[in-house]
Design an enzyme around this catalytic site. Structure first.
Site, PDB file in Angstrom:
ATOM      1  N   SER B  45       0.871  -1.171   0.000  1.00 16.73           N
ATOM      2  CA  SER B  45       0.000   0.000   0.000  1.00 16.73           C
ATOM      3  C   SER B  45       0.906   1.219   0.000  1.00 16.73           C
ATOM      4  O   SER B  45       1.781   1.349   0.863  1.00 16.73           O
ATOM      5  CB  SER B  45      -0.898  -0.022   1.242  1.00 16.73           C
ATOM      6  OG  SER B  45      -1.913   0.942   1.106  1.00 16.73           O
ATOM      7  N   GLU B  46       0.720   2.109  -0.985  1.00 27.31           N
ATOM      8  CA  GLU B  46       1.754   3.116  -1.221  1.00 27.31           C
ATOM      9  C   GLU B  46       1.838   4.200  -0.149  1.00 27.31           C
ATOM     10  O   GLU B  46       2.759   5.003  -0.162  1.00 27.31           O
ATOM     11  CB  GLU B  46       1.604   3.732  -2.623  1.00 27.31           C
ATOM     12  CG  GLU B  46       0.380   4.597  -2.851  1.00 27.31           C
ATOM     13  CD  GLU B  46      -0.775   3.794  -3.458  1.00 27.31           C
ATOM     14  OE1 GLU B  46      -0.807   2.566  -3.279  1.00 27.31           O
ATOM     15  OE2 GLU B  46      -1.635   4.427  -4.102  1.00 27.31           O
ATOM     16  N   ASN B  47       0.891   4.211   0.784  1.00 22.04           N
ATOM     17  CA  ASN B  47       1.063   5.125   1.912  1.00 22.04           C
ATOM     18  C   ASN B  47       2.091   4.604   2.911  1.00 22.04           C
ATOM     19  O   ASN B  47       2.418   5.289   3.877  1.00 22.04           O
ATOM     20  CB  ASN B  47      -0.272   5.385   2.617  1.00 22.04           C
ATOM     21  CG  ASN B  47      -0.966   4.127   3.066  1.00 22.04           C
ATOM     22  OD1 ASN B  47      -1.012   3.129   2.343  1.00 22.04           O
ATOM     23  ND2 ASN B  47      -1.514   4.142   4.268  1.00 22.04           N
TER      24      ASN B  47
END
Lengths: 233, 218
Positions: B45-47
């Protein structure tokens, strides 16, 4: 050395109209909510805000937008804020939308003392307009400049009076790279601890990057999309 | 014709054992529910999370633990958390094996548009431009036509681009198609009950049909 200030009001005492601020957080997660409230109260205006998102209508940076304190937003995704979209489409607010990785890496570059970075993100799109393109090993990359922010405002889980910070879970997000990138960095923490209480091997932001720190009270930590599963599944 | 769940189920078959996978918002997020148990993947998840788990049980939501769609999620045993710069570092360095995302338009040379409709909608590109610029394996999950009935598989995109020459495969409610390196949508599979003629009618870009097109197995 003691970087502790009494609270958000003292921390932002010299933030003035027209300044450029970095604000940590991803959506509502890891957002420096106490310092934002102090900025709303102080009423400084014509701010340029660098933050991944623009808050929601009644929380986070959305509160600054609502009072027209923001002249320009630099963000990657602004989808959940109707007032933002209205000000953007009407031209009241200047907005620079940039790829999320570019946003993070321009912060990182500032914190590492590098003037620019090269990234393939945005090649062939309107993001590339006016930017230098360099070809390395047969692939095109955009030159993106390090950010130059007057203040970086971040939220951490724990911190000590030397400014060492530890973040919790995905509330880390943009906070460590923004903490490194401000001329002055303000950290608000859920728990202010004594030097020695943080394990040096597990400090995420070394105190050298942090200039002011305070403990916030009663964090709201709003959830943007509450998604759950049933226990009987 | 497939519903959203059907599209997600068909894409899940493209996920291979050992992959690190980034799932976009919407239909791509549903793909996680249909990856077979014997296919061991780690979701990025790119966060700032590797090892994204399912939604939390009611009452166990943690505001500090969300995915890139800002949904409350859980971490798994073996998860790792990192900052946003490192997250896109691993994407740029091609450590993520498969990216699945939605689109408004895809062109026959693999260009994608999914972040802006001038004058109407501006949500921003989020991490999509970084993902499509670096990922070597990109699958688009989308409807074949828009709400006005116009094809989303075009000779050229009309909306502002997210990235160029990057989409490799498309799964819609009607079909599975490869985007060929030399240009063109190569029809691989038909959705159950859908004819080749219906797919032709819904595809504005160059459609390549060779031999009998099998019905997809889900």
């Amino acid at each position: 050395m003691n970087k502790v200030v009494s609270g958000a009001d003292e921390a932002i005492r010299d933030i003035e109209d027209g300044m450029t601020l970095m604000l940590g957080g991803f959506g509502m997660c890891g957002l420096p909510e106490k310092t934002i409230l102090a900025l709303v109260k102080k009423g400084v205006k014509d701010l340029t805000c660098i933050s991944n998102n623009a808050g929601v209508d009644d929380f986070g940076i959305g509160l600054l937008l609502h009072q027209h304190q923001v002249k320009k937003m630099i963000s990657s995704y602004v989808g959940e804020n109707a007032e933002f979209e209205r000000q953007l489409l009407s031209g009241e607010l200047e907005v620079e939308l940039i790829p999320q990785g570019t946003l993070a890496t321009r912060c990182m570059a500032a914190g590492y003392g590098m003037p620019a970075i090269f990234t393939p993100a945005g090649i062939g799109t309107e993001v590339a307009i006016g930017k230098e393109v360099r070809n390395f090993n047969g692939k095109d990359y955009l030159m993106e400049m390090a950010f130059d922010a007057d203040f970086a405002i971040v939220k951490a889980w724990k911190g000590d009076r030397l400014g060492n910070l530890v973040y919790r879970s995905t509330a880390r997000n943009f906070n460590p790279v923004m903490a490194m990138a401000g001329k002055i960095t303000i950290a608000e923490v859920e728990e202010l601890v004594e030097p020695g209480e943080l394990d040096p091997d597990n400090v995420h932001t070394p105190g050298i990057y942090v200039h002011r720190i305070f403990q916030g009270e009663n964090y709201e930590k709003r959830i943007e999309q509450r998604t759950v599963r049933k226990r009987d599944n | 014709m497939l519903d959203k769940t059907g599209i997600a189920k068909r894409i899940a078959k493209e996920v291979k054992d050992g992959y690190y996978v980034n799932l976009g918002i919407g239909i791509p997020t549903l793909v996680a529910n249909y990856i077979p148990d014997d296919v061991d993947v780690i979701l990025q998840s790119e966060n700032g999370l590797l090892g994204m788990g399912p939604f939390p049980f009611e009452g166990e939501e943690d505001p500090d633990t969300i995915n890139a769609g800002k949904q409350t999620i859980t971490k798994l045993a073996g998860s790792a958390v990192f900052d946003s710069a490192m997250s896109f570092g691993m994407i740029r360095a091609k450590k993520v094996n498969l990216t699945i995302l939605g689109a408004m338009e895809v062109s026959e040379n693999g260009d994608i548009a999914n972040w802006k409709i001038p004058g109407k909608m501006v949500k921003g590109m989020g991490g999509a431009m970084d993902l499509v610029a670096s990922a070597e394996n990109i699958i688009v999950a989308m409807q074949h036509v828009n709400k006005a009935g116009e094809s989303k598989l075009l000779p050229n995109c009309t909306l502002p681009l997210t990235g160029i020459k990057c989409v490799k495969k498309i799964v819609t409610e009607l079909a599975v198609l490869d985007v060929l390196p030399e240009g063109g949508f190569k029809l691989l599979e038909r959705a159950p009950g859908v004819t080749v003629e219906e797919i032709k009618a819904a595809t504005a870009g160059k459609l390549i049909i060779e031999g009998d097109i099998p019905e997809m197995v889900i």
